[in-house]
Design an enzyme around this catalytic site. Structure first.
Site, mmCIF file in Angstrom:
data_model
loop_
_atom_site.group_PDB
_atom_site.id
_atom_site.type_symbol
_atom_site.label_atom_id
_atom_site.label_comp_id
_atom_site.label_asym_id
_atom_site.label_seq_id
_atom_site.Cartn_x
_atom_site.Cartn_y
_atom_site.Cartn_z
ATOM 1 N N TYR A 1 -2.573 5.730 -4.339
ATOM 2 C CA TYR A 1 -3.610 6.763 -4.254
ATOM 3 C C TYR A 1 -3.068 7.988 -4.970
ATOM 4 C CZ TYR A 1 -5.838 4.148 -0.414
ATOM 5 O OH TYR A 1 -6.460 3.189 0.354
ATOM 6 N N SER B 1 0.815 -1.217 0.000
ATOM 7 C CA SER B 1 0.000 0.000 0.000
ATOM 8 C C SER B 1 0.847 1.265 0.000
ATOM 9 C CB SER B 1 -0.903 -0.002 1.236
ATOM 10 O OG SER B 1 -1.568 1.243 1.381
#
Length: 419
Positions: A174, A150
């Site tokens: 992201y 992540s």
């Protein structure tokens, strides 16, 4: 003598004759085990399912940390519905099939995987256990499945890559308000040899995770009066936190606050398909888009270059009452399955769930909570145990369905029951 004594079954001559057992007859029944001195192995010996690992994790981890993993958004309706969809699925087994040998392997994103399983990205993994992302990557490498690191990980991507060089490494991204920082991450992932980039698109703002709000969870955890009291209950966790490297993000500068505040500060709510086009141009390898929740959006991102999509409602941690990925899966596969791979997450807890996802058309399923339960329960060996549980359950389900391989799974093996 009463009337009952005259019944044939109660007459003295018909009663069972008893005797003392001979030592030679008793000896084979005595199966005392040697006490297990290793605490981790002792804990894991009692873990036969993912729910067992969850129970152990709950005992060993501060409530705020456990609830961060275990909880969902608002009333946790999305999370519960996702699990219920798997529970309501019905299998259709066939009999008189040769299943002595079962091949569980498959191909995911043009690469081998020992199971139709991918480890999903999870943030703040060293908060759950100080061994963190490195332990998860090593376990994935041993099991022969892909691992997704992540953006919100707590170990440098280069360190994770070096710690498990044989693993299939994916990197989850992201898009931040600071696009230069995003470009830097993409460059680092490419240079480190990550084979796929996974863009998460369902976080324009943070979901209201009420367990975190009530527990006062901050990242990193802070020593409040409440958490200090918890040190007495969970001393091993706190000792590990306080005697290892500080809990920091590997991909951004130090931050202190709630998860919702972090998302609001860092993530870009203006992201559109133009940004997906930009990313497609920037990233030359496999591109995965995670967080798809409609047939229309699946079609859109494939038309803009996605090699794979993940049907996901973020583990029920963003929009409550979101679509249930398993129920959406057949329609999405029918629409775009010939143009991209379709993966699924949210609610996957058993090896049978992997079979269910595959039967309804998914290339593979992703799990996050299950391996975090294992990590909290016993560190790296706990993640290994997670994978072993899922593998055994998957193999058993294939055999009971009369299927010799992952490739043999089709829609005729399962159906969603109408409620």
């Amino acid at each position: 003598m009463t009337a009952d004594d005259d019944r044939p079954e109660l007459r003295p001559r018909d009663r069972i004759r008893r005797r003392l057992p001979r030592p030679a007859e008793v000896a084979p029944l005595l199966k005392f085990r040697t006490p297990e001195l290793n605490a981790r192995r002792r804990r894991l010996a009692s873990a036969h399912t993912i729910d067992d690992l969850r129970t152990i994790a709950r005992r060993r981890t501060p409530r705020a940390v456990f609830d961060y993993v275990d909880g969902g958004a608002e009333q946790e309706i999305s999370m519960a519905r996702a699990r219920r969809a798997f529970d309501d699925l019905e299998f259709h087994p066939r009999v008189l099939r040769d299943v002595k040998e079962v091949d569980t392997s498959t191909t995911v994103l043009d690469g081998p995987s020992a199971l139709p399983l991918v480890f999903a990205p999870t943030g703040f993994t060293r908060m759950m256990n100080h061994e963190g992302e490195v332990a998860v990557a090593r376990a994935a490498a041993r099991a022969g499945i892909p691992y997704t690191l992540s953006t919100m990980g707590t170990t440098d991507m280069e360190e994770v890559r070096a710690a498990a060089p044989s693993a299939r490494h994916w990197f989850q991204l992201y898009l931040w308000k600071d696009r230069a920082a995003g470009e830097q991450l993409i460059g680092r992932a490419s240079a480190a040899g990550y084979e796929a980039l996974m863009l998460t698109v369902d976080t324009p703002i943070g979901g209201a995770r009420m367990r975190d709000v009530r527990n006062g969870l901050t990242i990193p955890p802070t020593l409040t009066a409440k958490s200090f009291a918890g040190m007495v209950i969970h001393p091993a966790w706190w000792i590990s936190v306080l005697t290892t490297e500080p809990l920091e993000f590997a991909a951004l500068s130090t931050f202190s606050g709630t998860v919702e505040e972090l998302i609001g500060r860092m993530f870009d709510p203006t992201v559109t398909v133009d940004d997906l086009d930009w990313l497609r141009d920037e990233w030359p390898r496999k591109l995965v888009v995670k967080g798809i929740q409609s047939v229309e959006d699946a079609r859109m991102v494939v038309e803009h270059g996605a090699d794979a999509i993940v049907l996901s409602n973020h583990g029920g941690r963003q929009l409550d009452r979101a679509p249930t990925p398993l129920e959406l899966l057949p329609r999405v596969v029918d629409e775009v399955g010939d143009r991209c791979e379709v993966l699924i997450d949210t609610g996957v807890r058993t090896g049978a769930d992997l079979v269910a996802a595959r039967a309804l058309g998914a290339t593979a399923a992703m799990v996050g909570r299950p391996y975090l339960y294992g990590l909290m329960a016993a560190g790296e060996p706990g993640v290994d145990r997670t994978l072993e549980i899922l593998r055994v359950e998957y193999e058993r389900t294939l055999r009971l369905l009369g299927l010799p391989s992952t490739a043999a799974i089709g829609r005729e093996q399962a159906s969603l029951r109408s409620r």
